[in-house]
Design a protein around this motif. Sequence first.
Motif, PDB file in Angstrom:
ATOM      1  N   ARG A 321       5.440   1.592  -8.016  1.00  0.00           N
ATOM      2  CA  ARG A 321       6.133   2.882  -8.156  1.00  0.00           C
ATOM      3  C   ARG A 321       6.605   3.099  -9.597  1.00  0.00           C
ATOM      4  O   ARG A 321       6.443   4.186 -10.159  1.00  0.00           O
ATOM      5  CB  ARG A 321       7.315   2.946  -7.189  1.00  0.00           C
ATOM      6  CG  ARG A 321       8.141   4.216  -7.329  1.00  0.00           C
ATOM      7  CD  ARG A 321       9.269   4.227  -6.328  1.00  0.00           C
ATOM      8  NE  ARG A 321       8.800   4.564  -4.994  1.00  0.00           N
ATOM      9  CZ  ARG A 321       9.346   4.112  -3.855  1.00  0.00           C
ATOM     10  NH1 ARG A 321      10.369   3.258  -3.913  1.00  0.00           N
ATOM     11  NH2 ARG A 321       8.879   4.482  -2.696  1.00  0.00           N
ATOM     12  N   PRO A 362       5.326   9.908  -7.099  1.00  0.00           N
ATOM     13  CA  PRO A 362       4.368   9.118  -6.308  1.00  0.00           C
ATOM     14  C   PRO A 362       4.719   9.132  -4.825  1.00  0.00           C
ATOM     15  O   PRO A 362       5.875   8.943  -4.449  1.00  0.00           O
ATOM     16  CB  PRO A 362       4.515   7.710  -6.893  1.00  0.00           C
ATOM     17  CG  PRO A 362       5.085   7.904  -8.253  1.00  0.00           C
ATOM     18  CD  PRO A 362       5.981   9.099  -8.147  1.00  0.00           C
ATOM     19  N   LEU A 364       4.520   7.103  -2.024  1.00  0.00           N
ATOM     20  CA  LEU A 364       4.334   5.729  -1.570  1.00  0.00           C
ATOM     21  C   LEU A 364       5.317   5.439  -0.442  1.00  0.00           C
ATOM     22  O   LEU A 364       6.448   5.930  -0.456  1.00  0.00           O
ATOM     23  CB  LEU A 364       4.570   4.742  -2.718  1.00  0.00           C
ATOM     24  CG  LEU A 364       3.772   4.968  -4.010  1.00  0.00           C
ATOM     25  CD1 LEU A 364       4.191   3.972  -5.070  1.00  0.00           C
ATOM     26  CD2 LEU A 364       2.277   4.876  -3.740  1.00  0.00           C
TER      27      LEU A 364
END
Length: 417
Positions: A321, A362, A364
Amino acid sequence: MARTTLSSIVVVGIATLAPCLVGADLGAALRKSAVRAAATAASLPADAPLSSSIVIPLHRFGPRNHQGAAGASFYVGTVSVGHPPQDLQVMFDTSSGHVLLPHRACKSAACIEHRRYSPWESSTAMDMNFNGSRVQPGHRLARGHVSREAATVGYTQSDLGDGDAKAVLVRDSLCVGSGASGQACVDMGLLTAISLQDVPFRAMPNDGIIGLGLESLAAGPICSFFGRLLEGSRNVLPQFGIAFGAESGELHLGGHDTSRLASPLQWFPVYHPEDGYWQVAVQAVRVGNITVDDCRRGCHGIVDTGVSRLGVQAGNLPRLRETLASALSGHGGCHGPALVFDLGGTTLTLEAKDYTDAACAPQLGPLNLDEPKFNGVYTFGETVLRRYYAAFDWEQRKLGFAPLTATSGEVSSVFVF
């Protein structure tokens, strides 16, 4: 939608304890039970196995009233269960092994807020114990106060969280497809939930889950949808394929759609198929020219059609990340390095637009998995499947990937290799 592990499936009695049978025993016991109870058995409709490829349309939905899953989405299709047919909206999940449907008797909020399957409204439903016997000898469905075995299934879901379902076994017919696309029906064991925890099930837009994982993820062969579907099928590939788009998707049973593939499928052996997951070995993970995971301790990617975000094992998540976030720029659109999964011989490459949300962050999700049994795990869900077509070979235990064409919304002829 959710991933189920074998260790999370235990057979217990609601009133009394019962031993957990191995998968092979369950299928054999159910067949023997059907013969012993022929005089009182339900008249199950004849199986209508695959005789040609079938395409099941999928529609993209967001979570239901769930603030913690912004950006998550789920691809849902329709199946019919029992006779007369009861239509239910389901998630086709490559990382679980059962058919899980909410039972009409379930009073959990996660059940009541979805459409529930009613064995009492199906002339072909049969209540079964996990040893293959009838819950009540001489009766198709249980009556009165009886002891009932239940399976507790634990789900790990990187978008919505973790939770359990407690379910009883019902045997009935399940049909997919209709009209011009063709139809296939199987007689199989269904896990019907009598209790669902709010997380993750309440937020799901689908009523139930059809597991497409390998047979070892199911309680037995009779509980494996695709395994049962192939038993009587002829002249079709023992394969299925999945493609996701911006608003819809498709599940292909028995073949693949040439119009969706920008190049030929590249095949890889399934990593430890005895675990039941559709997973491939990953050689390295890179962000641009930076290797964020050299996979020296082993890495593998699990295709999980039930999640949106890229799932990353919790121990590896912070570094990935941070590396992605530090390289992203939101000026004039979202720009950043490619995220590359090296499979050895080919790569799965995601651009910044593939792995970020509207805020250029991101996308994730953490995977809280036990080590060392699980190590270096990444889950390939919508993030990957909107860029790559995934093909699953049931007999050869292989996974195939091919880039999707830029315009892959049309369905064309189905081909076999």
